[in-house]
Design a protein around this motif. Structure first.
Motif, PDB file in Angstrom:
ATOM      1  N   GLY A   1     -11.414 -15.476  24.966  1.00 23.88           N
ATOM      2  CA  GLY A   1     -11.944 -16.737  24.472  1.00 23.88           C
ATOM      3  C   GLY A   1     -12.251 -17.716  25.593  1.00 23.88           C
ATOM      4  N   GLU A   2     -13.041 -18.728  25.262  1.00 23.75           N
ATOM      5  CA  GLU A   2     -13.442 -19.753  26.216  1.00 23.75           C
ATOM      6  C   GLU A   2     -13.281 -21.130  25.582  1.00 23.75           C
ATOM      7  N   PRO A   3     -13.334 -22.202  26.395  1.00 24.17           N
ATOM      8  CA  PRO A   3     -13.134 -23.548  25.844  1.00 24.17           C
ATOM      9  C   PRO A   3     -14.034 -23.896  24.670  1.00 24.17           C
ATOM     10  N   GLU A   4     -15.235 -23.353  24.592  1.00 27.01           N
ATOM     11  CA  GLU A   4     -16.121 -23.702  23.479  1.00 27.01           C
ATOM     12  C   GLU A   4     -15.590 -23.202  22.129  1.00 27.01           C
ATOM     13  N   ASP A   5     -14.614 -22.302  22.165  1.00 26.10           N
ATOM     14  CA  ASP A   5     -14.039 -21.793  20.923  1.00 26.10           C
ATOM     15  C   ASP A   5     -12.981 -22.730  20.329  1.00 26.10           C
ATOM     16  N   VAL A   6     -12.512 -23.681  21.128  1.00 30.04           N
ATOM     17  CA  VAL A   6     -11.387 -24.520  20.704  1.00 30.04           C
ATOM     18  C   VAL A   6     -11.649 -25.273  19.405  1.00 30.04           C
ATOM     19  N   PRO A   7     -12.786 -25.969  19.231  1.00 35.79           N
ATOM     20  CA  PRO A   7     -12.986 -26.715  17.975  1.00 35.79           C
ATOM     21  C   PRO A   7     -12.929 -25.834  16.733  1.00 35.79           C
ATOM     22  N   TYR A   8     -13.469 -24.632  16.806  1.00 29.92           N
ATOM     23  CA  TYR A   8     -13.447 -23.721  15.659  1.00 29.92           C
ATOM     24  C   TYR A   8     -12.029 -23.251  15.369  1.00 29.92           C
ATOM     25  N   LEU A   9     -11.286 -22.989  16.444  1.00 34.01           N
ATOM     26  CA  LEU A   9      -9.915 -22.527  16.271  1.00 34.01           C
ATOM     27  C   LEU A   9      -9.038 -23.624  15.658  1.00 34.01           C
TER      28      LEU A   9
END
Length: 608
Positions: free
Chosen positions: A135-143
């Motif tokens: 995973g990468e930082p752009e996945d954080v909001p979805y998670l």
């Protein structure tokens, strides 16, 4: 239903991410749900395969899809294959944690599609397991949104911990935080309102009962504690709360020392201690700073990744501050509140302990440490080898055993006959999560610690411990053990009385045996440390050697409140009474059974 119809049914429902987002957007004022939103109805699964079978089946089914160029079709196939396998979600995550990722870019794309568009918990968990690795930082909001769904918190937190610790902590707190003040902090953090978050942080009660060590760590991570302390001005209320959070993380009343799991611990200490002079010199602030000093001196905090001399400089700064006249006068007052009075007495006994410098950090050092009475007065024997605390480094699932067990009993003394000694037990119990054992033996001019035993708890992720053999100069070892055995500076009157009574019974076990009584635990009351407690078990026929193991028995407790008499006099009087009067006539029944009590002619205690 045909395979095509089943496939369509599986992927035509709204995604779980969309479900969580819709529910959250419908909340008034951005309210966050405790324990998560309920999941929509899920396809039925039996979990018929055991873990080993599940791991093989999941890998065989999904590995070929990890490099598929068309992630939409691959995601649809993941849904169908996992539905057909009918395995538990945890087994899916375990399997995906170790599969080879030949093409990380393709695996990441599939993980994103599964987490954002997955309609079953099985598919979403497969996606989470992939993002945990790539995973990468752009996945954080979805998670963060997925973490609002019931049952996903643990998996989401695991992924976010590698990507964004504050976000991981916020998801964890959203799910578990209790208390109005803490919920307000969580909602301020979720809204990105830094000013409100700072205000809410200062309002949270951070006592031992309200804030377990794990919760303290998550709060510190969520607010970015180290950075918060560096902001100008931090303010005394924030500084005080920061000290309490770090102190809570050092508590051993949990399975792990959370301070070692807090990645910003060194930075937080480094920012906090220079600001401690802002605090008013109160009993609570003194107790907090002294607790931090004790842990920096000989507790888990000593194991953090310090720069050379950094920890010693922080201890010197605390010593200098607490030695100023205004701070030194704090424990001299005599509060009327019982807990405050115990804390003041604890500070008087303990104030110098973390600032004593041994002649050398090499070899063995033993110190008995008592925590702040506000933290249930944990008493542990800390063993340092070459300056490093042994138990948190080698074991970590509970504090060192009490001095009555290790020192008063002489268990740490070395003889030519090897002796196995339990140095620590898990906070839960040895049967649950293990204990740390070592064999101690004298060999010529050396004392050897070897044959370490630390069985891994059931389902532990770590292999059994491998510790080196330690050799100490015998004369220096004997001197250190003797010094620790004779040091009573840490003990308070009721505890001193208990130790003297226990020593008297070790010398004269007949004092209890003559009354058909078998000695049990001797110490201080858990709820009132100023009361000495002697426990014993009544076994009819014990004195005559006719004890029936399957016969009736009762446990008794004899409580001796502290009346101000010197401990040696109280212990002498207690031993004299045991020698002349049957303790069953003045102790209280506390264990056994109502049936046994009736058989033996004693009243069964009323429910409290």
């Amino acid at each position: 239903m045909s395979a095509q119809e089943e496939r369509s049914a599986l992927i035509s429902r709204p995604s779980l991410y969309a479900h969580a987002l819709r529910l959250h957007r419908a909340e008034p004022d951005g309210h966050l749900p405790r324990r998560g939103y309920p999941l929509p109805e899920q396809p039925e699964r039996t979990g018929a395969l055991d873990q080993a079978e599940s791991l093989v089946a999941v890998r065989d089914a999904l590995v070929p899809l990890l490099t598929a160029p068309d992630t939409e079709r691959a995601a649809a196939e993941v849904h169908l294959r996992l539905h057909e396998l009918s395995v538990w979600d945890r087994h899916i995550r375990n399997a995906m944690a170790t599969v080879p990722l030949v093409d990380e870019t393709a695996a990441r794309a599939l993980g994103r599609r599964l987490t954002r568009e997955g309609t079953s918990t099985a598919a979403v968990n497969a996606g989470l397991a992939l993002l945990a690795r790539v995973g990468e930082p752009e996945d954080v909001p979805y998670l963060r949104v997925l973490g609002l769904l019931r049952g996903f918190t643990r998996a989401v937190v695991a992924v976010l911990t590698a990507l964004d610790r504050p976000a991981a902590a916020l998801v964890w707190l959203t799910d578990r935080a209790e208390g109005r003040e803490l919920r307000r902090l969580v909602e301020a953090l979720a809204a990105g309102d830094d000013r409100a978050a700072r205000t809410r942080l200062a309002e949270i009660p951070l006592d031992a009962r309200a804030t377990p060590p794990g919760t303290a760590r998550r709060i510190a991570e969520a607010v970015g504690l180290a950075d918060l302390l560096r902001e100008e001005p931090a303010g005394s209320r924030v500084v005080a709360q920061a000290g309490r959070l770090l102190s809570r993380m050092t508590s051993q009343r949990d399975y792990l020392a959370e301070i070692l799991n807090y990645g910003q611990a060194v930075a937080a200490y480094d920012a906090l201690i220079p600001l401690a002079a802002q605090l008013p010199p109160t009993l609570d602030h003194y107790a907090t700073l002294l607790s931090l000093a004790l842990d920096l001196h000989s507790g888990p905090s000593a194991l953090l990744d310090w720069r050379p001399g950094q920890r010693e400089m922080l201890l010197e700064a605390l010593e200098s501050l607490l030695g100023t006249p205004s701070w030194a006068a704090v424990p001299d007052r005599e509060p009327t509140d019982p807990l405050a009075r115990r804390r003041a007495h604890w500070i008087r006994r303990t104030a110098r302990q973390p600032f004593r410098r041994p002649a050398s950090s090499a070899g063995l050092r033993i110190t008995v440490t008592v925590r702040d009475p506000a933290d249930a007065e944990t008493v542990e024997t800390r063993i340092l080898i070459d300056g490093r605390p042994l138990v948190p480094e080698a074991f970590g699932r509970g504090p060192g055993n009490c001095p009555e067990y290790l020192l008063d009993s002489g268990r740490l003394r070395a003889t030519a006959e090897p002796r196995q000694v339990q140095l620590a037990e898990a906070y839960c119990t040895e049967g649950c999560c293990g204990a740390l054992y070592v064999t101690i033996c004298r060999e010529g001019g050396e004392v050897v610690w070897r044959d370490w035993r630390c069985p891994s708890p059931p389902k532990a992720p770590q292999p059994p411990l491998r510790l080196s053999e330690y050799r100490f100069d015998a004369a220096a070892y004997d001197a250190e053990v003797a010094r620790a055995e004779q040091d009573t500076s840490w003990s308070w009157p009721a505890r001193c009385t208990a130790r003297r009574i226990a020593a008297g019974l070790r010398e004269r076990p007949d004092l209890l045996a003559r009354w058909d009584a078998q000695q049990g635990w001797i110490g201080t009351d858990f709820t009132d440390p100023d009361t000495t407690v002697v426990s014993f078990t009544f076994w009819p026929g014990l004195a005559a050697g006719r004890k029936r193991k399957d016969g009736p028995w009762l446990q008794f407790l004899w409580s001796l409140p502290d009346d101000g008499t010197p401990p040696e006099e109280r212990a002498t009087a207690a031993l004299r009474r045991l020698a002349t009067a049957d303790p069953k006539t003045y102790a209280e029944v506390r264990g056994g059974s109502r049936e046994y009590a009736e058989q033996l002619g004693f009243p069964w205690p009323q429910a409290r």
